[in-house]
Design an enzyme around this catalytic site. Structure first.
Site, mmCIF file in Angstrom:
data_model
loop_
_atom_site.group_PDB
_atom_site.id
_atom_site.type_symbol
_atom_site.label_atom_id
_atom_site.label_comp_id
_atom_site.label_asym_id
_atom_site.label_seq_id
_atom_site.Cartn_x
_atom_site.Cartn_y
_atom_site.Cartn_z
ATOM 1 N N ASP A 199 1.076 -1.082 0.169
ATOM 2 C CA ASP A 199 0.123 0.054 0.099
ATOM 3 C C ASP A 199 1.194 0.976 0.059
ATOM 4 O OD1 ASP A 199 -2.016 -1.436 2.210
ATOM 5 O OD2 ASP A 199 -2.304 -1.466 0.240
ATOM 6 N N ASP A 203 0.638 7.660 7.970
ATOM 7 C CA ASP A 203 0.479 6.315 8.126
ATOM 8 C C ASP A 203 1.866 5.894 9.137
ATOM 9 O OD1 ASP A 203 -0.828 4.995 4.894
ATOM 10 O OD2 ASP A 203 -1.489 4.648 6.970
ATOM 11 N N GLU A 244 1.726 -2.951 10.428
ATOM 12 C CA GLU A 244 1.264 -2.708 8.942
ATOM 13 C C GLU A 244 2.455 -2.031 8.317
ATOM 14 O OE1 GLU A 244 -2.021 -1.057 6.157
ATOM 15 O OE2 GLU A 244 -2.285 -1.217 7.827
ATOM 16 N N GLU A 245 2.566 -0.465 9.398
ATOM 17 C CA GLU A 245 4.407 -0.183 8.198
ATOM 18 C C GLU A 245 4.966 -0.632 8.425
ATOM 19 O OE1 GLU A 245 1.000 1.857 7.314
ATOM 20 O OE2 GLU A 245 2.351 1.796 6.809
ATOM 21 N N ASP A 249 -3.128 -1.235 13.448
ATOM 22 C CA ASP A 249 -2.772 -1.002 11.985
ATOM 23 C C ASP A 249 -2.685 0.369 12.505
ATOM 24 O OD1 ASP A 249 -5.059 -0.819 9.690
ATOM 25 O OD2 ASP A 249 -3.392 0.184 10.168
ATOM 26 N N LEU A 308 -2.969 3.257 11.377
ATOM 27 C CA LEU A 308 -4.047 4.032 10.301
ATOM 28 C C LEU A 308 -4.670 3.741 9.404
ATOM 29 C CD1 LEU A 308 -4.297 7.582 11.207
ATOM 30 C CD2 LEU A 308 -3.665 7.562 8.992
ATOM 31 N N ASP A 309 -5.848 2.904 10.550
ATOM 32 C CA ASP A 309 -6.495 2.049 9.000
ATOM 33 C C ASP A 309 -7.479 3.209 8.461
ATOM 34 O OD1 ASP A 309 -9.480 1.442 9.550
ATOM 35 O OD2 ASP A 309 -8.574 -0.383 8.201
ATOM 36 N N GLU A 344 -5.453 -6.746 11.347
ATOM 37 C CA GLU A 344 -6.910 -6.390 10.960
ATOM 38 C C GLU A 344 -8.301 -7.113 11.336
ATOM 39 O OE1 GLU A 344 -6.020 -2.879 7.529
ATOM 40 O OE2 GLU A 344 -5.630 -5.272 6.978
HETATM 41 P P1 FBP Z 1 -5.219 0.754 5.211
HETATM 42 O O1 FBP Z 1 -6.112 1.817 5.465
HETATM 43 O O2 FBP Z 1 -5.168 -0.240 7.219
HETATM 44 O O3 FBP Z 1 -4.405 -0.557 4.345
HETATM 45 O O4 FBP Z 1 -7.112 -0.947 5.810
HETATM 46 C C1 FBP Z 1 -7.618 -1.370 4.783
HETATM 47 C C2 FBP Z 1 -8.747 -0.752 3.869
HETATM 48 O O5 FBP Z 1 -8.220 0.573 3.919
HETATM 49 C C3 FBP Z 1 -10.285 -1.089 5.106
HETATM 50 O O6 FBP Z 1 -9.793 0.271 6.045
HETATM 51 C C4 FBP Z 1 -10.928 -0.639 4.102
HETATM 52 O O7 FBP Z 1 -12.255 -1.267 4.274
HETATM 53 C C5 FBP Z 1 -10.455 -1.030 2.824
HETATM 54 O O8 FBP Z 1 -8.959 -1.192 2.855
HETATM 55 C C6 FBP Z 1 -11.062 -0.021 1.818
HETATM 56 O O9 FBP Z 1 -10.253 -1.060 0.972
HETATM 57 P P2 FBP Z 1 -10.784 -0.415 -1.054
HETATM 58 O O10 FBP Z 1 -10.303 0.664 -0.872
HETATM 59 O O11 FBP Z 1 -9.939 -1.676 -2.111
HETATM 60 O O12 FBP Z 1 -11.903 -0.654 -0.517
#
Ligand code: FBP
Length: 340
Positions: free
Chosen positions: A64, A70, A93-94, A114, A116-117, A278
């Site tokens: 990512d 982040d 995650e980072e 995680d 910054l989710d 996650e």
């Molecule tokens: P990160 O932002 O920590 O990478 O988390 C994954 C995530 O962003 C979830 O929070 C979210 O539900 C999903 O991925 C969104 O993914 P997409 O943009 O592919 O739908």
């Protein structure tokens, strides 16, 4: 109007005193996480003012693109946890691998993070979050290794999340119910606002990136078709609410009942969500069902995940989703039914 509710710290002290299974270091570990959350909430609010929006130019171990927030989130949480001297290592995650933090006999925990989710929401002022899972180290005094975190989600001593939205909410469980606290600027504390959260028995929201619908397994497509058919008796059609931040969608599922899922698709052969920070942190008390199904699909026994090249960032096609962190059963489509 300032609230007189019990604070997060007072609540965690009570949990520790009233429940023999709760580790004595819980209040201090949560206090460190809440200090970091308070700092992060402030930095997220003022990010546009101080040039903290946008990308840093690199990517994290699972590919990512990393946002400035982040990195700030990861550093802020690592520093707060290091100050306690209780954390042997952090899986984030980072970070590519488990990062040693403190050594010494007091360093008995590994924290999966995680930081910054929902980071795709940072630049549009959307909801984001922090997810955490706390586990005991294998042996006191040694720096934590990936092996310390490859056990079942139910081995976590505590887990939860922070949601940075219109308000900042800190939700945690240590196996004795799920409680939510809201940041109170006047008191400078997280204050209990959502005691003993129990999701409603029936929800009517679903949350998934339907943009991948045509890449999903036909059984999942049938499930979506089922959810979108009109049948008031079964509360259908479900309304689609997808915020782009897992934390925000799960918070809704806790309070109002919702199905969140991120199945495998062309780009994410194993699903997108990473197991350790996650998936496993959600309902450590009642997610055994979820964790078991995720592991079962990969042929891993429930007791221990097989060590693999980069176990820290293993994904799980989270089909069956949690509906609430309380002890009432989540409504999920029976595995067999989902595969007929
Ligand atoms: P990160 O932002 O920590 O990478 O988390 C994954 C995530 O962003 C979830 O929070 C979210 O539900 C999903 O991925 C969104 O993914 P997409 O943009 O592919 O739908």
């Amino acid at each position: 109007m300032s609230t007189t509710g019990i604070t997060l710290h007072q609540h965690s002290l009570e949990q520790q005193q009233q429940n023999a299974h709760v580790v004595e270091e819980l209040p201090e570990l949560l206090a460190a996480l809440s200090r970091a959350a308070r700092t992060l909430a402030r930095e997220i609010r003022r990010a546009a003012l101080v040039g903290q929006l946008g990308l840093v130019g690199g990517s994290n171990p699972t590919g990512d693109a990393q946002k400035k927030l982040d990195i700030l989130g990861n550093t802020t949480l690592m520093e707060a946890l290091a100050e306690t001297g209780l954390v042997a290592a952090v899986v984030s995650e980072e970070l590519p691998e488990a990062m040693p933090v403190s050594s010494g006999s007091a360093a008995r925990y590994v924290v999966c993070l995680d930081p910054l989710d929902g980071s795709s929401n940072t630049d549009i002022n959307g909801p984001v979050g922090t997810i955490f899972g706390i586990r005991r180290c294998g042996a006191a005094g040694q720096s934590g290794t990936a092996a310390d975190v490859l056990g079942s989600g139910s081995e976590q001593v505590a887990s939860g999340y922070v949601m940075y939205g219109p308000g900042t909410v800190f939700v945690y469980t240590c196996g004795a119910g799920v409680n939510g606290f809201t940041w109170d600027d006047e008191r400078g504390e997280f204050v209990l606002t959502h005691p003993d959260i129990r999701g409603p028995r029936q929800g009517h929201y679903d949350s998934a990136n339907l943009g991948h619908y045509h890449e999903w397994h036909p059984h999942i497509q049938r499930f979506i078709d089922y959810l979108t058919q009109h049948d008031p008796l079964t509360h259908r059609p479900y309304s689609l609410h997808y915020t782009g931040a897992l934390v925000a969608d799960v918070h809704r599922s806790l309070l109002e009942g919702e199905l969140y899922f991120y199945p495998a698709d062309a780009e994410h052969q194993q699903g997108k969500l990473r197991l350790l920070y996650e998936c496993a942190p959600w309902p450590s008390s009642s997610s055994r069902r979820v964790a078991a199904s995720a592991q079962a699909r990969r042929g891993c026994s429930r007791s221990r995940l097989k060590p693999c090249t980069n176990a820290c960032h293993r994904s799980s096609a989270a089909l069956k989703m949690w509906r609430c962190m309380s002890h009432s059963r989540p409504t999920v489509v029976p595995h067999e039914e989902a595969h007929t």
